[in-house]
Write a protein that holds these residues in place. Sequence first.
Motif, PDB file in Angstrom:
ATOM      1  N   ARG A 263      24.075  10.052   1.999  1.00 47.10           N
ATOM      2  CA  ARG A 263      25.130  11.088   2.310  1.00 47.10           C
ATOM      3  C   ARG A 263      26.058  11.055   1.085  1.00 47.10           C
ATOM      4  O   ARG A 263      26.798  12.301   1.041  1.00 47.10           O
ATOM      5  N   ARG A 264      26.166  10.133   0.215  1.00 49.93           N
ATOM      6  CA  ARG A 264      27.007  10.112  -1.005  1.00 49.93           C
ATOM      7  C   ARG A 264      26.239   9.465  -1.946  1.00 49.93           C
ATOM      8  O   ARG A 264      25.652   8.331  -1.919  1.00 49.93           O
ATOM      9  N   LEU A 283      26.969  14.988   0.128  1.00 55.57           N
ATOM     10  CA  LEU A 283      25.962  15.741   0.688  1.00 55.57           C
ATOM     11  C   LEU A 283      26.465  16.129   2.020  1.00 55.57           C
ATOM     12  O   LEU A 283      26.829  15.505   3.000  1.00 55.57           O
ATOM     13  N   ALA A 284      26.095  17.555   2.244  1.00 56.44           N
ATOM     14  CA  ALA A 284      26.479  18.310   3.640  1.00 56.44           C
ATOM     15  C   ALA A 284      25.734  17.857   4.617  1.00 56.44           C
ATOM     16  O   ALA A 284      26.032  17.657   5.826  1.00 56.44           O
ATOM     17  N   ASP A 342      22.248  22.887   1.149  1.00 58.07           N
ATOM     18  CA  ASP A 342      22.475  22.764  -0.302  1.00 58.07           C
ATOM     19  C   ASP A 342      23.737  23.870  -0.694  1.00 58.07           C
ATOM     20  O   ASP A 342      24.489  23.379  -1.422  1.00 58.07           O
ATOM     21  N   SER A 345      26.731  21.653   0.240  1.00 52.58           N
ATOM     22  CA  SER A 345      27.010  20.535  -0.769  1.00 52.58           C
ATOM     23  C   SER A 345      27.541  21.091  -2.056  1.00 52.58           C
ATOM     24  O   SER A 345      28.478  20.297  -2.589  1.00 52.58           O
ATOM     25  N   ASN A 349      31.611  19.917  -3.144  1.00 46.61           N
ATOM     26  CA  ASN A 349      31.584  19.096  -4.293  1.00 46.61           C
ATOM     27  C   ASN A 349      32.469  19.968  -5.257  1.00 46.61           C
ATOM     28  O   ASN A 349      33.245  19.203  -6.159  1.00 46.61           O
ATOM     29  N   PHE A 353      34.920  18.925   0.961  1.00 45.49           N
ATOM     30  CA  PHE A 353      34.104  19.235   2.097  1.00 45.49           C
ATOM     31  C   PHE A 353      35.248  19.642   3.297  1.00 45.49           C
ATOM     32  O   PHE A 353      34.640  20.212   4.079  1.00 45.49           O
ATOM     33  N   ALA A 377      30.324  20.540   6.847  1.00 47.23           N
ATOM     34  CA  ALA A 377      29.584  19.410   6.446  1.00 47.23           C
ATOM     35  C   ALA A 377      29.537  18.338   7.660  1.00 47.23           C
ATOM     36  O   ALA A 377      28.452  17.349   7.544  1.00 47.23           O
TER      37      ALA A 377
END
Length: 480
Positions: A263-264, A283-284, A342, A345, A349, A353, A377
């Motif tokens: 997730r990260r 990451l979403a 994607d 995400s 970033n 989020f 997310a």
Amino acid sequence: MASDASLRARPVEGPFALTLRSGASDHVHCLNPAASARGLGRGMSLADARAICPDLATRPADLAREAAALAGLRRWAGRYAPMVASDGADGLMADISGVPHLFGGEEDLREDLQARLERAGLASVSAIAGSRGAAHALARHGGGIVPDGRLAEGIGPLPVSALRLDHATTAALAQVGLTRIADLIPLPRAPLARRFGATLGLRLDQALGAQAEPVAPEPEAPHFGVRMTLPDPIGLQSDVMAGLERLLERLCAKLALHRRDARRLRLELRRVDRGMTEVEIGLARPMRDPARIAALFARGVAEIDSGFGIDALRLSAPLTEALAPEQLGGEVALRQEDALADLLSSLGNRIGFERVLRLLPAQSLIPERSFLTSPAAYTAAEPMPATGGPQRPITIFPPEPVSASAGVPPASFRWRRMRFTTLRATGPERIAPEWWLDDPAWRSGLRDYWRIETREGPRLWLFLTPQAGEQGWFAQGEFA
């Protein structure tokens, strides 16, 4: 140990204790040697402790932090034994069979342990004995070393509470005059079990070494991290991305082995001048696809300062989630979900989020409360409920005054400095305020909403407050 760990972060002179709330009052959870020397004890109420020691400094206990500190100390204690386990919330138990000769004997091993802990600012009591139960009892009553074959003599003078018995059993033993372990050793086990329960005999046998009690260390949580050391420094973005892709393949394979998704992720780059720089992404949607993850790192890698070159890379996943089951088939839907993940995400970033929001349905007829906003997310999309009622506009905004001609609905009106002519109207839809909520915007009472199609093109959502007459027209939305 908990109080010492807290004092290492923020030192305090004099008596100090950590407090824990139980019921309606605070109690002493852990205290330093200075507080113990003043007559304070663990479990004492904070009011009594302050009466005995008015200058006592306190802080609330953090149980999660204490558990993390004990886990770190357990890993460090691996230098003395291959198997180290937690012994309650404030102790460690190690099986040192075959180890003491490496330190010059049991006494030297214990002195080395105590000296290192003292240098680290941790007050501790240690004991060495031939059984786990005896070591536990001795460590909590002064410490020391019990020679082989002399367990009964070594722990005999200790109170029966040292056998890890509950308070009720300890009190029952005290009522019949059995206060020391030495009082229990010569007694037959059967009468003791009938009167005080089978646990008493088990604990006594474990302490005397008659019942085996092996040390079973907790399994270590998997660490999701990989690294690469380079023979020659690199500095080009393409070279860093090539190294990152190799690390991602190894990391994702490790995640797949443990059925986890990232997730990260964090990429740490070490320069030849020993400086460090890092790139971290979120990451979403949890995943372990090397190609898709590498694309999210590209922007951050392009902005790093490589200095005189980078000679080591380390990639880790500090936050992971269990792999969610997915239904086989439906490749088109999965591709759409991946594309949306994607996009979220990439946006998250860049701008954060928490700023990428999605609309979720809410149970309310009031237009402003008919939806909720939530970070996309961290929430799943939900379809708007099919109420079968009137259509809602695609854009809703705060009510704006409308200058309307006579009639309901008005034949013409003026809004945002433009004049419109009504071509077609649908309504009214009457909405009443929610009486259980005091909303200043709805204190005017009922509203009659109309869908207005204008000759000029816009399709607007107007409402009239009947209490204000024909002068109470407002615009609040626009249809597609």
